[in-house]
Write an enzyme that holds these catalytic residues in place. Sequence first.
Site, PDB file in Angstrom:
ATOM      1  N   GLY A   1       0.856  -1.330   0.062  1.00 52.46           N
ATOM      2  CA  GLY A   1       0.020   0.094   0.159  1.00 52.46           C
ATOM      3  C   GLY A   1       0.615   1.345  -0.099  1.00 52.46           C
TER       4      GLY A   1
ATOM      5  N   GLU B   1     -10.913  -4.093   4.655  1.00 56.12           N
ATOM      6  CA  GLU B   1     -10.135  -4.443   5.809  1.00 56.12           C
ATOM      7  C   GLU B   1     -10.325  -3.305   6.968  1.00 56.12           C
TER       8      GLU B   1
ATOM      9  N   TYR C   1     -10.279  -0.135   6.436  1.00 54.86           N
ATOM     10  CA  TYR C   1      -9.295   1.223   6.431  1.00 54.86           C
ATOM     11  C   TYR C   1     -10.278   2.456   5.920  1.00 54.86           C
TER      12      TYR C   1
ATOM     13  N   ARG D   1     -11.072  -2.892  -3.832  1.00 52.51           N
ATOM     14  CA  ARG D   1     -11.205  -3.838  -2.937  1.00 52.51           C
ATOM     15  C   ARG D   1     -12.361  -3.737  -1.972  1.00 52.51           C
TER      16      ARG D   1
ATOM     17  N   HIS E   1      -9.309  -5.183  10.120  1.00 53.56           N
ATOM     18  CA  HIS E   1      -8.270  -5.797  11.026  1.00 53.56           C
ATOM     19  C   HIS E   1      -8.329  -5.711  12.707  1.00 53.56           C
TER      20      HIS E   1
ATOM     21  N   GLN F   1       5.042 -15.718  10.437  1.00 51.49           N
ATOM     22  CA  GLN F   1       6.399 -15.380  11.015  1.00 51.49           C
ATOM     23  C   GLN F   1       7.242 -14.399  10.599  1.00 51.49           C
TER      24      GLN F   1
ATOM     25  N   ALA G   1      16.919 -26.452   9.238  1.00 53.35           N
ATOM     26  CA  ALA G   1      18.260 -26.025   9.253  1.00 53.35           C
ATOM     27  C   ALA G   1      18.915 -26.975   8.108  1.00 53.35           C
TER      28      ALA G   1
ATOM     29  N   LYS H   1       6.907 -17.278  35.105  1.00 54.71           N
ATOM     30  CA  LYS H   1       6.861 -16.011  35.436  1.00 54.71           C
ATOM     31  C   LYS H   1       5.627 -15.425  35.237  1.00 54.71           C
TER      32      LYS H   1
ATOM     33  N   TRP I   1      -2.911 -13.929  19.687  1.00 59.29           N
ATOM     34  CA  TRP I   1      -4.230 -13.665  20.083  1.00 59.29           C
ATOM     35  C   TRP I   1      -5.005 -14.867  19.740  1.00 59.29           C
TER      36      TRP I   1
HETATM   37  P1  FAD Z   1      15.311 -30.087  14.396  1.00 63.36           P
HETATM   38  O1  FAD Z   1      14.166 -29.926  13.819  1.00 63.36           O
HETATM   39  O2  FAD Z   1      15.381 -30.381  16.040  1.00 63.36           O
HETATM   40  O3  FAD Z   1      16.169 -31.507  13.789  1.00 63.36           O
HETATM   41  C1  FAD Z   1      17.496 -32.061  13.908  1.00 63.36           C
HETATM   42  C2  FAD Z   1      17.517 -33.411  13.529  1.00 63.36           C
HETATM   43  O4  FAD Z   1      18.816 -33.858  13.624  1.00 63.36           O
HETATM   44  C3  FAD Z   1      16.636 -34.371  13.815  1.00 63.36           C
HETATM   45  O5  FAD Z   1      15.822 -34.829  12.757  1.00 63.36           O
HETATM   46  C4  FAD Z   1      17.380 -35.582  14.504  1.00 63.36           C
HETATM   47  O6  FAD Z   1      16.912 -36.697  14.164  1.00 63.36           O
HETATM   48  C5  FAD Z   1      18.670 -35.238  13.838  1.00 63.36           C
HETATM   49  N1  FAD Z   1      19.806 -35.806  14.526  1.00 63.36           N
HETATM   50  C6  FAD Z   1      20.402 -35.286  15.723  1.00 63.36           C
HETATM   51  N2  FAD Z   1      21.571 -36.051  16.143  1.00 63.36           N
HETATM   52  C7  FAD Z   1      21.791 -36.653  15.107  1.00 63.36           C
HETATM   53  C8  FAD Z   1      22.897 -37.468  14.882  1.00 63.36           C
HETATM   54  N3  FAD Z   1      23.897 -37.839  16.075  1.00 63.36           N
HETATM   55  N4  FAD Z   1      23.079 -38.261  13.487  1.00 63.36           N
HETATM   56  C9  FAD Z   1      21.945 -38.111  12.723  1.00 63.36           C
HETATM   57  N5  FAD Z   1      20.793 -37.245  12.912  1.00 63.36           N
HETATM   58  C10 FAD Z   1      20.701 -36.440  13.999  1.00 63.36           C
HETATM   59  N6  FAD Z   1       8.814 -23.183  14.602  1.00 63.36           N
HETATM   60  C11 FAD Z   1       8.475 -22.341  14.143  1.00 63.36           C
HETATM   61  O7  FAD Z   1       8.973 -21.448  13.594  1.00 63.36           O
HETATM   62  N7  FAD Z   1       7.037 -22.091  13.846  1.00 63.36           N
HETATM   63  C12 FAD Z   1       6.006 -22.963  14.598  1.00 63.36           C
HETATM   64  O8  FAD Z   1       4.944 -22.976  14.395  1.00 63.36           O
HETATM   65  C13 FAD Z   1       6.689 -23.934  15.156  1.00 63.36           C
HETATM   66  N8  FAD Z   1       6.029 -24.960  15.822  1.00 63.36           N
HETATM   67  C14 FAD Z   1       6.292 -26.079  16.409  1.00 63.36           C
HETATM   68  C15 FAD Z   1       5.656 -26.997  17.043  1.00 63.36           C
HETATM   69  C16 FAD Z   1       6.071 -28.046  17.804  1.00 63.36           C
HETATM   70  C17 FAD Z   1       5.143 -29.100  18.215  1.00 63.36           C
HETATM   71  C18 FAD Z   1       7.623 -28.293  17.746  1.00 63.36           C
HETATM   72  C19 FAD Z   1       8.059 -29.425  18.672  1.00 63.36           C
HETATM   73  C20 FAD Z   1       8.480 -27.350  17.255  1.00 63.36           C
HETATM   74  C21 FAD Z   1       7.674 -26.156  16.569  1.00 63.36           C
HETATM   75  N9  FAD Z   1       8.660 -25.428  16.002  1.00 63.36           N
HETATM   76  C22 FAD Z   1       8.120 -24.218  15.306  1.00 63.36           C
HETATM   77  C23 FAD Z   1       9.932 -25.319  16.402  1.00 63.36           C
HETATM   78  C24 FAD Z   1      10.623 -25.859  14.993  1.00 63.36           C
HETATM   79  O9  FAD Z   1      10.436 -26.890  14.541  1.00 63.36           O
HETATM   80  C25 FAD Z   1      12.432 -25.977  15.245  1.00 63.36           C
HETATM   81  O10 FAD Z   1      12.624 -24.561  15.687  1.00 63.36           O
HETATM   82  C26 FAD Z   1      13.165 -26.505  14.179  1.00 63.36           C
HETATM   83  O11 FAD Z   1      12.629 -27.818  13.766  1.00 63.36           O
HETATM   84  C27 FAD Z   1      14.679 -26.366  14.392  1.00 63.36           C
HETATM   85  O12 FAD Z   1      15.326 -27.015  13.381  1.00 63.36           O
HETATM   86  P2  FAD Z   1      16.612 -27.737  13.441  1.00 63.36           P
HETATM   87  O13 FAD Z   1      16.771 -27.959  12.129  1.00 63.36           O
HETATM   88  O14 FAD Z   1      17.620 -26.724  14.017  1.00 63.36           O
HETATM   89  O15 FAD Z   1      16.429 -28.903  14.411  1.00 63.36           O
HETATM   90  P1  NAP Z   2      10.019 -21.671  24.940  1.00 59.90           P
HETATM   91  O1  NAP Z   2       9.224 -20.799  23.949  1.00 59.90           O
HETATM   92  O2  NAP Z   2      11.294 -21.046  25.103  1.00 59.90           O
HETATM   93  O3  NAP Z   2       9.212 -21.963  25.971  1.00 59.90           O
HETATM   94  C1  NAP Z   2       9.786 -22.631  27.062  1.00 59.90           C
HETATM   95  C2  NAP Z   2       8.711 -22.432  28.245  1.00 59.90           C
HETATM   96  O4  NAP Z   2       9.204 -23.337  29.442  1.00 59.90           O
HETATM   97  C3  NAP Z   2       8.235 -21.237  28.900  1.00 59.90           C
HETATM   98  O5  NAP Z   2       7.042 -21.258  29.266  1.00 59.90           O
HETATM   99  C4  NAP Z   2       9.111 -21.061  30.105  1.00 59.90           C
HETATM  100  O6  NAP Z   2       8.393 -20.242  30.922  1.00 59.90           O
HETATM  101  C5  NAP Z   2       9.291 -22.570  30.654  1.00 59.90           C
HETATM  102  N1  NAP Z   2      10.419 -23.092  31.386  1.00 59.90           N
HETATM  103  C6  NAP Z   2      11.810 -22.685  30.728  1.00 59.90           C
HETATM  104  N2  NAP Z   2      12.645 -23.384  31.658  1.00 59.90           N
HETATM  105  C7  NAP Z   2      11.859 -23.989  32.620  1.00 59.90           C
HETATM  106  C8  NAP Z   2      12.526 -24.791  33.637  1.00 59.90           C
HETATM  107  N3  NAP Z   2      13.634 -24.926  34.034  1.00 59.90           N
HETATM  108  N4  NAP Z   2      11.343 -25.401  34.514  1.00 59.90           N
HETATM  109  C9  NAP Z   2      10.060 -25.407  34.019  1.00 59.90           C
HETATM  110  N5  NAP Z   2       9.739 -24.510  32.806  1.00 59.90           N
HETATM  111  C10 NAP Z   2      10.731 -23.881  32.433  1.00 59.90           C
HETATM  112  O7  NAP Z   2      10.235 -22.992  24.225  1.00 59.90           O
HETATM  113  P2  NAP Z   2       9.410 -24.053  23.355  1.00 59.90           P
HETATM  114  O8  NAP Z   2       7.965 -23.834  23.819  1.00 59.90           O
HETATM  115  O9  NAP Z   2      10.073 -25.479  23.650  1.00 59.90           O
HETATM  116  O10 NAP Z   2       9.363 -23.692  21.998  1.00 59.90           O
HETATM  117  C11 NAP Z   2      10.551 -23.696  21.386  1.00 59.90           C
HETATM  118  C12 NAP Z   2      10.675 -23.008  20.018  1.00 59.90           C
HETATM  119  O11 NAP Z   2      10.138 -23.383  19.131  1.00 59.90           O
HETATM  120  C13 NAP Z   2      10.609 -21.545  20.616  1.00 59.90           C
HETATM  121  O12 NAP Z   2      11.514 -20.837  20.675  1.00 59.90           O
HETATM  122  C14 NAP Z   2       9.203 -21.064  19.672  1.00 59.90           C
HETATM  123  O13 NAP Z   2       9.420 -19.873  18.944  1.00 59.90           O
HETATM  124  C15 NAP Z   2       9.291 -22.275  18.595  1.00 59.90           C
HETATM  125  N6  NAP Z   2       7.789 -22.488  18.395  1.00 59.90           N
HETATM  126  C16 NAP Z   2       7.064 -21.668  17.788  1.00 59.90           C
HETATM  127  C17 NAP Z   2       5.756 -21.813  17.626  1.00 59.90           C
HETATM  128  C18 NAP Z   2       4.922 -20.766  16.953  1.00 59.90           C
HETATM  129  O14 NAP Z   2       3.904 -20.989  16.820  1.00 59.90           O
HETATM  130  N7  NAP Z   2       5.432 -19.677  16.252  1.00 59.90           N
HETATM  131  C19 NAP Z   2       5.264 -22.866  18.131  1.00 59.90           C
HETATM  132  C20 NAP Z   2       5.953 -23.900  18.624  1.00 59.90           C
HETATM  133  C21 NAP Z   2       7.179 -23.663  18.747  1.00 59.90           C
HETATM  134  P3  NAP Z   2       8.727 -19.867  32.443  1.00 59.90           P
HETATM  135  O15 NAP Z   2      10.451 -19.957  32.481  1.00 59.90           O
HETATM  136  O16 NAP Z   2       8.106 -18.655  32.985  1.00 59.90           O
HETATM  137  O17 NAP Z   2       8.224 -21.023  33.183  1.00 59.90           O
HETATM  138 FE1  SF4 Z   3       4.613 -15.531   5.703  1.00 63.13          FE
HETATM  139 FE2  SF4 Z   3       4.964 -17.896   6.771  1.00 63.13          FE
HETATM  140 FE3  SF4 Z   3       3.703 -17.595   4.249  1.00 63.13          FE
HETATM  141 FE4  SF4 Z   3       6.039 -17.296   4.479  1.00 63.13          FE
HETATM  142  S1  SF4 Z   3       5.204 -19.290   4.977  1.00 63.13           S
HETATM  143  S2  SF4 Z   3       4.525 -16.154   3.381  1.00 63.13           S
HETATM  144  S3  SF4 Z   3       6.315 -16.360   6.608  1.00 63.13           S
HETATM  145  S4  SF4 Z   3       3.086 -16.778   6.121  1.00 63.13           S
END
Ligand code: FAD
Ligand code: NAP
Ligand code: SF4
Length: 690
Positions: free
Chosen positions: A59, A165, A167, A215, A253, A345, A394, A579, A593
């Site tokens: 926009g 939206e 506006y 729109r 919005h 995101q 990654a 916290k 939200w």
């Molecule tokens: P990982 O995804 O953890 O991958 C690591 C890989 O390494 C695994 O497949 C493992 O098997 C392999 N590995 C480890 N050690 C070895 C070894 N020695 N040999 C061979 N293989 C090995 N992120 C978002 O951005 N948005 C979301 O909405 C979101 N939702 C999530 C919901 C859930 C329920 C979970 C669990 C995670 C979510 N995440 C989300 C987080 C996101 O998935 C992680 O941040 C991301 O997967 C990290 O990527 P990574 O490649 O660093 O590691």
């Molecule tokens: P996180 O966002 O860092 O949350 C961890 C939670 O555990 C917090 O609520 C924290 O709150 C608590 N915690 C931390 N240390 C603790 C301890 N020692 N004992 C008890 N509680 C503890 O991590 P996550 O939920 O595992 O998610 C991992 C990553 O995946 C995040 O960085 C997130 O961005 C990503 N992810 C994103 C989405 C998404 O929708 N965008 C969804 C899923 C995951 P307190 O310390 O206050 O208790």
């Molecule tokens: Fe936006 Fe996620 Fe779609 Fe990429 S995948 S355009 S970050 S909503």
Amino acid sequence: MTYPHLLEPLDLGFTTLKNRVLMGSMHTGLEDGRKHFDRMAEYFAERARGEVGLIVTGGYAPNIEGWAKPFAGTLATSGAARRHSVVTKAVHAEGGKIALQILHTGRYGYQPFCVAPSRIQSPISPFTPRELSERGIERQIRAFIRCAKLAREAGYDGVEVMGSEGYFINQFLVSATNQRTDGWGGNYANRMRLAIEILTRMREAVGPDFIIIYRLSMLDLIPNGSSWDEVLELARGVVKAGATLINTGIGWHEARIPTIATSVPRAGFAWVTQKLRSQLRAEGIMTPLITSNRINSPEVAEGVLADGSADMVSMARPFLADPEFVKKARQGRADEINTCIACNQACLDHAFEQKIASCLVNPRAAHEQEIRVIPLAASKQARKKIAVVGAGPAGLAASTTLAERGHEVHLFDSAAVIGGQFNMARQIPGKEEFSETLRYFARRLEITGVQLHLNRRVAAPDLMGFDEVLLATGVTPRNPRIPGQDEGAARGQVLSYIDVLLHKKPVGQTVALIGAGGIGFDVAEYLAEPGAEQGHSLTKDAPAWRREWGIGDPVESRAGLVRPLPASPARSIYLLQRKAGKLGAGLGKTTGWIHRAALKMKAVQMLAGVNYEAITPEGLWVSYGKERIDRQLLACDTIVLCAGQEPLRELEAPLKAAGRSVHLLGGAQEAGELDAKRAILQGTRLGCSL
Ligand code: FAD
Ligand code: NAP
Ligand code: SF4
């Protein structure tokens, strides 16, 4: 599959669009300021090369009063028009067409000069708008016309007038925000006068051979929004005033109903465009209608065109995810499309955080000049043999980028499938789209020739024969060490989120979740949703989703609002954090939200400031605050640990000891604040650099 409807040209009389795909307007932040025109030209040119039929820019305000924020992109002078011409030339050079969106934000302006029909502050801006005088309204109209004329001067093929939206123009249409008693308020004819006046005078000013998209908000989703009769009357008026195309908008919005988040069913609002289209067609009005919202695959787009819901499809975020969306569909390569997972995101969340937008699944989006995938031959670099350990986001991003450039890449994972934590994320109700990212990467591994070694847990000695080693081994769950936790685990009462989501361990009827980060919220949604554990209700049907959020037929209920009727939760859930303060404060700006509202609907009890005192067979003992007062038993059958994560990099030390240098990325490098956005960005950047 071919897509005959999607790829059919659209004849607008004075010009023809090559297909039925509109790249919808998206604010990337490149619009603001003067310095990004070259970057924007490259961004749009890449999408034009990808064969999108008509691009709409982010926009642009027609004047200062219309700014979305201070110094927001504005088109109000010939000098500005000249700067825009670099963008239009770049798009035309690729055979594309581009329209400029004119966005006057009215009371949504996050800036002190904002204006509106009435002095009513919006819930999403701290600034109270100035009520316009009649002369002030005339000034705004003239600014719209000037902006359209300048757009033509800059070489644009048309403009989109943002009338939805919530506006500025939308604010005039609705009595909730327009309480004027002059000729611009009161009855509906007066309230829609602004829209009609702008379009009529704009058409006169730009001539007949210039695209004007209006729109139009079909479904306001706010109390006292437009009725269906008013929507129809506006559509008729807009056509008469000279609009070439009507793009249909959903939700203001400030509406408290998700309209584009990943939990919205695909094409979840196309039925409303269909309603409008069939009514207009019955009246002999043939102006093409564009539908939008959560259309992210060629199949879905083809479906809504084939069933007569619309004449054209608008997709916005899918073109951040994949600039070649249309080209791949046309060439029969739809399985290679990098699908938008609607996470917001890196796009919308960035826009709200005043950062340049990008895309979680495609970090090059809007960063084309910065992240370049240069083949080895072009950079005269030697081919290397590279090991990537971990096929999570990654490792997948790094290995495919490296192989695309020409390196020999071996990707190892101890699991039987690629994807790492995404295999858990995609279990969450409303996150089914994450499977598409895995489908995309699986295909990309094939195309780029990465040698994939699954079910291979590698150790340091396995990695000696490689020129480079990348450790993308992810994370391991943090152990919160609550007294009684190990005994609880031995009883099957304490589980990790991995036990629940991946290993499908049985979960009782009352559950406490330790940790309320992204994963705690996701596990709560998964456990509250009836049937989610069996996997059969993961894809919510659209009518059930509408019932849950209170979206009704706009013919029967004004602005489409009805009483929400959420399904009963599958179990009782406590979601806990140590916290103080609001739970989910760290979730995405534009989606947090929604997660909080969804859990509220499922009666999840959210408790902050909790101390975990002990786990006993009766449940979880907690107390509150620093003083550890109000000790209380949360009688629960199951306790799920979602307490964050630590990096898993056990291979680093032995490799370094053997004199090998290693690259850490994703969770293996840093687990705090890790998400897939960072993991994929890091993998891509590293892949470009070696
Ligand atoms: P990982 O995804 O953890 O991958 C690591 C890989 O390494 C695994 O497949 C493992 O098997 C392999 N590995 C480890 N050690 C070895 C070894 N020695 N040999 C061979 N293989 C090995 N992120 C978002 O951005 N948005 C979301 O909405 C979101 N939702 C999530 C919901 C859930 C329920 C979970 C669990 C995670 C979510 N995440 C989300 C987080 C996101 O998935 C992680 O941040 C991301 O997967 C990290 O990527 P990574 O490649 O660093 O590691
Ligand atoms: P996180 O966002 O860092 O949350 C961890 C939670 O555990 C917090 O609520 C924290 O709150 C608590 N915690 C931390 N240390 C603790 C301890 N020692 N004992 C008890 N509680 C503890 O991590 P996550 O939920 O595992 O998610 C991992 C990553 O995946 C995040 O960085 C997130 O961005 C990503 N992810 C994103 C989405 C998404 O929708 N965008 C969804 C899923 C995951 P307190 O310390 O206050 O208790
Ligand atoms: Fe936006 Fe996620 Fe779609 Fe990429 S995948 S355009 S970050 S909503």
